[in-house]
Write a protein that holds these residues in place. Structure first.
Motif, PDB file in Angstrom:
ATOM      1  N   ASN A 255       0.803  -1.228   0.000  1.00 46.39           N
ATOM      2  CA  ASN A 255       0.000   0.000   0.000  1.00 46.39           C
ATOM      3  C   ASN A 255       0.838   1.281   0.000  1.00 46.39           C
ATOM      4  O   ASN A 255       0.292   2.380  -0.021  1.00 46.39           O
ATOM      5  N   SER A 256       2.185   1.150   0.043  1.00 43.20           N
ATOM      6  CA  SER A 256       3.034   2.339   0.067  1.00 43.20           C
ATOM      7  C   SER A 256       2.791   3.241  -1.137  1.00 43.20           C
ATOM      8  O   SER A 256       2.766   4.463  -1.018  1.00 43.20           O
ATOM      9  N   LYS A 257       2.613   2.626  -2.322  1.00 41.77           N
ATOM     10  CA  LYS A 257       2.453   3.443  -3.534  1.00 41.77           C
ATOM     11  C   LYS A 257       1.186   4.291  -3.450  1.00 41.77           C
ATOM     12  O   LYS A 257       1.212   5.474  -3.774  1.00 41.77           O
ATOM     13  N   PHE A 258       0.088   3.678  -2.996  1.00 38.25           N
ATOM     14  CA  PHE A 258      -1.153   4.457  -2.840  1.00 38.25           C
ATOM     15  C   PHE A 258      -0.979   5.568  -1.818  1.00 38.25           C
ATOM     16  O   PHE A 258      -1.472   6.677  -1.997  1.00 38.25           O
ATOM     17  N   MET A 259      -0.256   5.260  -0.718  1.00 38.57           N
ATOM     18  CA  MET A 259      -0.070   6.261   0.333  1.00 38.57           C
ATOM     19  C   MET A 259       0.720   7.457  -0.186  1.00 38.57           C
ATOM     20  O   MET A 259       0.405   8.603   0.146  1.00 38.57           O
ATOM     21  N   ILE A 260       1.736   7.197  -1.014  1.00 30.86           N
ATOM     22  CA  ILE A 260       2.531   8.304  -1.581  1.00 30.86           C
ATOM     23  C   ILE A 260       1.631   9.163  -2.472  1.00 30.86           C
ATOM     24  O   ILE A 260       1.671  10.390  -2.428  1.00 30.86           O
ATOM     25  N   LEU A 261       0.781   8.500  -3.265  1.00 31.48           N
ATOM     26  CA  LEU A 261      -0.136   9.235  -4.142  1.00 31.48           C
ATOM     27  C   LEU A 261      -1.128  10.078  -3.330  1.00 31.48           C
ATOM     28  O   LEU A 261      -1.352  11.257  -3.630  1.00 31.48           O
ATOM     29  N   ARG A 262      -1.696   9.474  -2.290  1.00 31.30           N
ATOM     30  CA  ARG A 262      -2.679  10.198  -1.461  1.00 31.30           C
ATOM     31  C   ARG A 262      -2.054  11.409  -0.781  1.00 31.30           C
ATOM     32  O   ARG A 262      -2.645  12.476  -0.697  1.00 31.30           O
ATOM     33  N   MET A 263      -0.836  11.213  -0.280  1.00 34.32           N
ATOM     34  CA  MET A 263      -0.139  12.318   0.392  1.00 34.32           C
ATOM     35  C   MET A 263       0.115  13.453  -0.590  1.00 34.32           C
ATOM     36  O   MET A 263      -0.095  14.626  -0.278  1.00 34.32           O
ATOM     37  N   PHE A 264       0.522  13.082  -1.798  1.00 34.43           N
ATOM     38  CA  PHE A 264       0.780  14.089  -2.827  1.00 34.43           C
ATOM     39  C   PHE A 264      -0.504  14.863  -3.134  1.00 34.43           C
ATOM     40  O   PHE A 264      -0.494  16.091  -3.268  1.00 34.43           O
ATOM     41  N   GLU A 265      -1.627  14.148  -3.208  1.00 33.33           N
ATOM     42  CA  GLU A 265      -2.894  14.817  -3.508  1.00 33.33           C
ATOM     43  C   GLU A 265      -3.281  15.817  -2.428  1.00 33.33           C
ATOM     44  O   GLU A 265      -3.835  16.866  -2.713  1.00 33.33           O
ATOM     45  N   ARG A 266      -2.963  15.454  -1.182  1.00 31.74           N
ATOM     46  CA  ARG A 266      -3.283  16.381  -0.094  1.00 31.74           C
ATOM     47  C   ARG A 266      -2.384  17.616  -0.140  1.00 31.74           C
ATOM     48  O   ARG A 266      -2.780  18.708   0.240  1.00 31.74           O
ATOM     49  N   LEU A 267      -1.162  17.417  -0.586  1.00 30.48           N
ATOM     50  CA  LEU A 267      -0.218  18.541  -0.635  1.00 30.48           C
ATOM     51  C   LEU A 267      -0.419  19.434  -1.852  1.00 30.48           C
ATOM     52  O   LEU A 267      -0.044  20.602  -1.844  1.00 30.48           O
ATOM     53  N   LYS A 268      -1.020  18.860  -2.904  1.00 28.71           N
ATOM     54  CA  LYS A 268      -1.064  19.559  -4.200  1.00 28.71           C
ATOM     55  C   LYS A 268      -1.614  20.996  -4.165  1.00 28.71           C
ATOM     56  O   LYS A 268      -1.011  21.892  -4.752  1.00 28.71           O
ATOM     57  N   PRO A 269      -2.722  21.232  -3.482  1.00 27.13           N
ATOM     58  CA  PRO A 269      -3.231  22.614  -3.460  1.00 27.13           C
ATOM     59  C   PRO A 269      -2.214  23.592  -2.867  1.00 27.13           C
ATOM     60  O   PRO A 269      -2.139  24.750  -3.281  1.00 27.13           O
ATOM     61  N   HIS A 270      -1.418  23.095  -1.911  1.00 29.02           N
ATOM     62  CA  HIS A 270      -0.416  23.963  -1.286  1.00 29.02           C
ATOM     63  C   HIS A 270       0.783  24.165  -2.216  1.00 29.02           C
ATOM     64  O   HIS A 270       1.391  25.224  -2.229  1.00 29.02           O
ATOM     65  N   ILE A 271       1.102  23.111  -2.991  1.00 30.67           N
ATOM     66  CA  ILE A 271       2.215  23.217  -3.937  1.00 30.67           C
ATOM     67  C   ILE A 271       1.889  24.312  -4.958  1.00 30.67           C
ATOM     68  O   ILE A 271       2.742  25.117  -5.324  1.00 30.67           O
ATOM     69  N   ALA A 272       0.622  24.359  -5.384  1.00 30.35           N
ATOM     70  CA  ALA A 272       0.203  25.358  -6.373  1.00 30.35           C
ATOM     71  C   ALA A 272       0.503  26.775  -5.875  1.00 30.35           C
ATOM     72  O   ALA A 272       0.916  27.639  -6.645  1.00 30.35           O
TER      73      ALA A 272
END
Ligand SMILES: [Zn+2]
Ligand SMILES: [Zn+2]
Length: 319
Positions: A255-272
């Protein structure tokens, strides 16, 4: 005999991250379901739209072509498949016929665009030139930048309103990690299930983004699809190191790959918010959209003493 958790038939796959066993039918159904869910969740395809699909001939893009062909038939959308022939001897010349054969069997419009015609040189020739001129850049840099540019232009000329690519979960997570390692904020910011519309760019969609590479491969295999199984002879370096690292991580910690993706999605608005914005303009040499005076593809070509030859990639059909 190990049995499918859902229907009791013989199990064909152990989905470790979910702790379930799946038979061939349930695996195929599950992949198709995720594909549809991604499209619905991110409104990837508009009703009666025209979708261009980048097809290499490998398992991922052939699987996506079959899934999209069925979807488009149901939803009254048009589908056109595009293969970029980079000119990699012993690799692309085998995968192009495979892509064409699949497109023909599905009744999908099919187009090939080649490096040789567009730039006057194949990727193999560019790699030789790069060595000669000591540019220090690896084949993937040339291939990636130029392929993206041609795909976008071809999709635009074909009047597609979306450009689908067959990136799976592994590809997406590798890209996230690669941009982390390279501290490339603007590339990181552009990753996602869809790519926001910008003038001159056909918006990109990735309907297989939430399916593990292994499961896409099984989908193709168990569905009996004809795919090209070759590996690009230029694949090496940091991309493969990150891939191997992520696979080891997933093996030891499902499940590590999904967790990395989910974390990225949560960070994305802030990255913008912290990503610098660029004014887009036309490349002085080829006219494609770019944030600099000349686009990345023209810049790389210039370094090799080459230039873009074909202004129009797709010749208009006589009607
Ligand atoms: Zn089953
Ligand atoms: Zn250019």
């Amino acid at each position: 005999m190990l049995k499918c958790t859902f229907c009791g038939r013989r199990a064909a796959y152990h989905r470790r991250y979910a702790g379930v066993l799946l038979c061939d039918r349930c695996l195929i159904k599950s992949v198709a379901k995720r594909f549809r869910r991604a499209i619905a969740e991110h409104q990837m395809i508009s009703p009666r739209g025209r979708v261009a699909l980048a097809v290499s001939g490998g398992k991922d893009s052939i699987a996506l072509m079959h899934l999209l062909a069925e979807y488009c038939k149901q939803k009254n959308c048009e589908l056109v498949a595009i293969t970029i022939d980079e000119g990699i001897k012993g690799y692309r010349n085998r995968s192009v016929p495979m892509a064409r054969e699949n497109a023909e069997s599905l009744g999908v419009e099919y187009v090939v665009v080649s490096f040789k015609l567009a730039f006057g040189a194949t990727l193999d020739q560019m790699v030789k030139l790069a060595k000669l001129k000591k540019t220090g850049l690896n084949p993937c840099t040339y291939c990636g930048v130029m392929r993206r540019s041609l795909l976008n232009q071809a999709a635009r000329e074909l009047e597609a309103d979306k450009l689908a690519t067959a990136h799976n979960l592994d590809d997406e997570v590798q890209a996230i990690m690669l941009n982390y390692v390279r501290a490339d904020l603007s590339r990181l910011h552009r990753l996602g299930p869809t790519y926001p519309p910008q003038k001159g760019f056909v918006p990109r969609i990735k309907p297989l983004r939430e399916v593990l590479e292994k499961e896409v491969a099984l989908y193709a295999l168990l569905s009996g699809l004809k795919v090209h199984l070759g590996v690009c002879p230029y694949a090496s370096g940091i991309h493969t190191e990150i891939r191997d690292f992520l696979n080891e991580l997933e093996t030891n910690h499902p499940n590590s790959k999904f967790m990395i993706l989910r974390m990225f999605e949560r960070l994305k608005p802030h990255i913008a918010r912290v990503t610098p914005k660029f004014e887009m303009r036309r490349c002085e040499l080829c006219g494609e959209q770019t944030s600099a005076d000349i686009c990345k593809s023209c810049e790389l070509l210039k370094g090799l003493g080459l230039k873009r030859l074909q202004k129009t990639l797709i010749s208009p059909k006589c009607s």
